[in-house]
Design a protein around this motif. Sequence first.
Motif: not given
Length: 117
Positions: A33, A39, A41
């Motif tokens: 991760r 953000k 992703r």
Amino acid sequence: MDLIKVAEQAFVNAKEAEFPKFKSGDTVTVAYRIKEGNKERIQQYRGVVIKIAGHGDAKRFTVRKMSDNIGVERIFPLNSPFIESIALNKVGKVRRAKLYYLRKLTGKKARIKEKRV
């Protein structure tokens, strides 16, 4: 007091994540991760495990992959909360624990034989 209990519970939950047993020479895919700004992703990192070091909570493993004919190595702590999953792709047939000799090899010489089950 409640904040400490929440932090301890998060740490215990992170340790409960069960990963497959792997060793040096195995090809694994690590789903890691990554946070970029606000953000988040998941990045897949696939390569050969060249070493496993440490013990207990400090256990970590090094994964080596080739990226545009350049060898890239990355060290992952085994108990990291950022590791989403570890998938075992191939079981390698090697005779030593630390595969530093792979750094000098290129092309077909750098391949590891697969162990037949």
